[in-house]
Design a protein around this motif. Sequence first.
Motif, PDB file in Angstrom:
ATOM      1  N   ALA B 123       9.449  -2.462  -6.787  1.00 39.41           N
ATOM      2  CA  ALA B 123       9.148  -1.083  -7.154  1.00 39.41           C
ATOM      3  C   ALA B 123       8.263  -0.541  -6.036  1.00 39.41           C
ATOM      4  N   PRO B 124       8.903   0.021  -4.973  1.00 37.32           N
ATOM      5  CA  PRO B 124       8.096   0.482  -3.842  1.00 37.32           C
ATOM      6  C   PRO B 124       6.999   1.445  -4.296  1.00 37.32           C
ATOM      7  N   LEU B 125       5.868   1.407  -3.666  1.00 36.29           N
ATOM      8  CA  LEU B 125       4.672   2.180  -3.973  1.00 36.29           C
ATOM      9  C   LEU B 125       3.908   1.564  -5.143  1.00 36.29           C
ATOM     10  N   LEU B 126       4.561   1.455  -6.330  1.00 38.34           N
ATOM     11  CA  LEU B 126       3.898   0.848  -7.485  1.00 38.34           C
ATOM     12  C   LEU B 126       3.396  -0.557  -7.136  1.00 38.34           C
ATOM     13  N   ASP B 127       4.254  -1.354  -6.480  1.00 36.65           N
ATOM     14  CA  ASP B 127       3.889  -2.730  -6.135  1.00 36.65           C
ATOM     15  C   ASP B 127       2.702  -2.796  -5.181  1.00 36.65           C
ATOM     16  N   GLN B 128       2.575  -1.798  -4.325  1.00 34.69           N
ATOM     17  CA  GLN B 128       1.558  -1.895  -3.271  1.00 34.69           C
ATOM     18  C   GLN B 128       0.280  -1.142  -3.589  1.00 34.69           C
ATOM     19  N   ILE B 129       0.325  -0.245  -4.575  1.00 30.73           N
ATOM     20  CA  ILE B 129      -0.832   0.632  -4.711  1.00 30.73           C
ATOM     21  C   ILE B 129      -1.588   0.486  -6.032  1.00 30.73           C
ATOM     22  N   LEU B 154      -5.806   4.247   0.342  1.00 27.41           N
ATOM     23  CA  LEU B 154      -4.559   4.518  -0.377  1.00 27.41           C
ATOM     24  C   LEU B 154      -3.392   4.665   0.593  1.00 27.41           C
ATOM     25  N   VAL B 155      -3.672   5.185   1.805  1.00 27.73           N
ATOM     26  CA  VAL B 155      -2.598   5.383   2.785  1.00 27.73           C
ATOM     27  C   VAL B 155      -2.249   4.074   3.490  1.00 27.73           C
ATOM     28  N   ILE B 156      -3.280   3.289   3.879  1.00 30.50           N
ATOM     29  CA  ILE B 156      -2.978   2.096   4.681  1.00 30.50           C
ATOM     30  C   ILE B 156      -2.461   0.933   3.848  1.00 30.50           C
ATOM     31  N   SER B 157      -2.796   0.898   2.547  1.00 33.72           N
ATOM     32  CA  SER B 157      -2.424  -0.277   1.757  1.00 33.72           C
ATOM     33  C   SER B 157      -0.923  -0.527   1.720  1.00 33.72           C
ATOM     34  N   PRO B 158      -0.095   0.500   1.439  1.00 34.05           N
ATOM     35  CA  PRO B 158       1.345   0.230   1.484  1.00 34.05           C
ATOM     36  C   PRO B 158       1.793  -0.221   2.877  1.00 34.05           C
ATOM     37  N   LEU B 159       1.168   0.323   3.927  1.00 38.56           N
ATOM     38  CA  LEU B 159       1.559  -0.035   5.295  1.00 38.56           C
ATOM     39  C   LEU B 159       1.193  -1.486   5.616  1.00 38.56           C
ATOM     40  N   ILE B 160      -0.022  -1.907   5.205  1.00 40.83           N
ATOM     41  CA  ILE B 160      -0.443  -3.296   5.428  1.00 40.83           C
ATOM     42  C   ILE B 160       0.483  -4.247   4.684  1.00 40.83           C
ATOM     43  N   HIS B 161       0.764  -3.910   3.430  1.00 41.52           N
ATOM     44  CA  HIS B 161       1.634  -4.720   2.589  1.00 41.52           C
ATOM     45  C   HIS B 161       2.998  -4.899   3.245  1.00 41.52           C
ATOM     46  N   LEU B 162       3.540  -3.778   3.719  1.00 39.48           N
ATOM     47  CA  LEU B 162       4.865  -3.775   4.320  1.00 39.48           C
ATOM     48  C   LEU B 162       4.879  -4.579   5.611  1.00 39.48           C
TER      49      LEU B 162
END
Lengths: 178, 178
Positions: B123-129, B154-162
């Motif tokens: 679940a993109p976004l939900l999984d990372q944020i 909030l902005v970098i977390s999805p990017l780090i995860h990815l």
Amino acid sequence: MDLLLLLFSAIWYILPAYIANAVPCILGGGRPVDFGKNFFDGYRLIGNGVTYRGTFFGILFGIITGILQHFIVILYMDPESAFNYGLSGYIILSFLLATGALFGDMLGSFIKRRFKLNQGQSAPLLDQITFIVFALLFAYPFYPLPINTIILLLVISPLIHLSSNIVAYKLHLKKVWW
Amino acid sequence: MDLLLLLFSAIWYILPAYIANAVPCILGGGRPVDFGKNFFDGYRLIGNGVTYRGTFFGILFGIITGILQHFIVILYMDPESAFNYGLSGYIILSFLLATGALFGDMLGSFIKRRFKLNQGQSAPLLDQITFIVFALLFAYPFYPLPINTIILLLVISPLIHLSSNIVAYKLHLKKVWW
């Protein structure tokens, strides 16, 4: 600020984005904006859900909403109100909100395709919040909002989306509740 | 503030949440927190991904991270630094961040089950944020952060995860890149 007033002003501001997001479900269809092309991972670039017709009507009805908001303001509200952006102000604001919302939806679809989620497969949070985030990113630089209004919008948007879907499900307009 | 310093202080603050979120992937397993029970929609309440062992080790390693941060601060940083919360401060902060992160993960799993997404389905976004949002909600009232640091997180977390997932994929540690 009174919470009810804060809630009202938040929804009033973002309304053209909601309309732009909802209209393509009814008036969409036709040629997809990605022309059916695939990304280099072999999956659709965006998918059949985002079409030229849907985008056109989304922006059109977003702007119509803004124009109606202007008339409501001059007819029923205090002219000193912070909502009195004027006719050209409402046209520009609603254009930015509608374009941002539809750009957010398109980006959301792009991301879902990269995660191999098909059109119609739900991505909770992503589905409900990307259009709000990009509507705000497009409109905020020209028509800023207080930070508490932004936080409220980010919190209530998934809830509004969910409750309207549950209503549609109970009315047998939708097969699933989400 | 200098962007690099802002980035460093943001990641420094949230580090125990990242650790708490990552540890259960390695040290998880065992009895799921929902005891295998279903919600009234007939689907699992939370799923097999969230277990007592994973939660215990997540919180434990989160707090260990906080204690290490304290020692790094007193050994290598200016004692006048805003990061000098003291030993008890770091223990409380890391406990709040770790508990919040794991609560967010659990809530995310609950939401995914309600949307009929299986464990492992992304679940993109939900999984990372969600874990970041709840780590901040738990810790912020006691250890507040400036708003620009929160937005950055909030902005970098999805990017780090990815990007960490892409690295794991390139190293053949993961079968899929997300």
